[in-house]
Design an enzyme around this catalytic site. Sequence first.
Site, PDB file in Angstrom:
ATOM      1  N   LYS A  65       0.942  -1.145   0.017  1.00  0.00           N
ATOM      2  CA  LYS A  65       0.145   0.116   0.008  1.00  0.00           C
ATOM      3  C   LYS A  65       0.809   1.389  -0.143  1.00  0.00           C
ATOM      4  O   LYS A  65       0.601   2.215  -0.494  1.00  0.00           O
ATOM      5  CB  LYS A  65      -1.134   0.005   1.122  1.00  0.00           C
ATOM      6  N   ASP A 101     -10.286   3.061   2.211  1.00  0.00           N
ATOM      7  CA  ASP A 101     -10.904   2.814   3.584  1.00  0.00           C
ATOM      8  C   ASP A 101     -11.714   3.858   4.397  1.00  0.00           C
ATOM      9  O   ASP A 101     -12.794   3.481   4.988  1.00  0.00           O
ATOM     10  CB  ASP A 101      -9.584   2.326   4.442  1.00  0.00           C
TER      11      ASP A 101
END
Length: 278
Positions: A65, A101
């Site tokens: 990420k 998210d």
Amino acid sequence: MKRACVIGWPVEHSRSPLIHGYWLRKYGIDGAYSKQAVRPAAVMDFLKSLAANGFVGCNVTVPHKEAAFEAADEKDDSARAVSAANTLWLADGKLCAANTDTYGYMTYLGLAAPGWDARAAPVSILGAGGAARAIAYGFLKAGVDEILLFNRTRARAEALAAQFGSRIKVLDWNERQARSREAAVLVNTTSIGMNGEGSLDIDFTGFNPACVVSDIVYVPLQTELLARARGCGLRTVDGLGMLLHQAVPGFEKWFGVRPHVTEELRNILVADITGRPC
Ligand code: ATR
């Protein structure tokens, strides 16, 4: 045919293909979504040649990420807040990155616990990793006045607070129960409780009855934390909804349709998690 994928190392455990595969079928889209195991040493090359490899974009899971964030030409505000990205797509030849998210967590919280923000009360966040950052950013954007942050390693919580400012108050890990009694929301962002391992050891007796308790762990669906909260009559929000909703923006970018998180899709994931047919 448009192709997207999820990259990780390992990537076998990813449930993203179940989600995107369902939507591709549901909307009759001529597309594909695959798992790509990419070694850490190869991730930059992979991302820089996404288009050459025939992909319109990808999801990114552990441990890539941060690399995905670095590789991107354009980054959304949530990716910047977390310094990590889980969704990449190509636009006008540029690699664009988002961290969905924040969107996934806040969207599902709003759907599953409407009115959670009705009280002028703090929000308690357990943990100070990437997920905590994404969620803290979401609450700050939603206008929460105060976030109480508890982490085993206090220095990590302090680094997070230093980035986000004075609305975040760092408290000791062992104060997580006593100082959360008036919270509007308590969220676990640590891995405690995953696969039934470990306990956050919180007794919800005496908590404000309006407190919403949520967990980003979704295996098991009902974690020990959520079971304890329910046992005390509190509203709970599971981690599966965040997983489902965080997938929405990526699908839309890659395939041009804003997909719906349906009960049918949720049941497919529940069946996969529990090993029972839907
Ligand atoms: P992510 O990016 O997915 O949020 P992470 O960066 O590895 O994952 O963060 C994991 C979080 O779980 C951290 O807050 C970690 O606490 P530390 O910063 O002290 O490591 C927390 N965590 C994991 N196992 C824990 C445990 N047994 N007790 C308390 N906290 C734990």
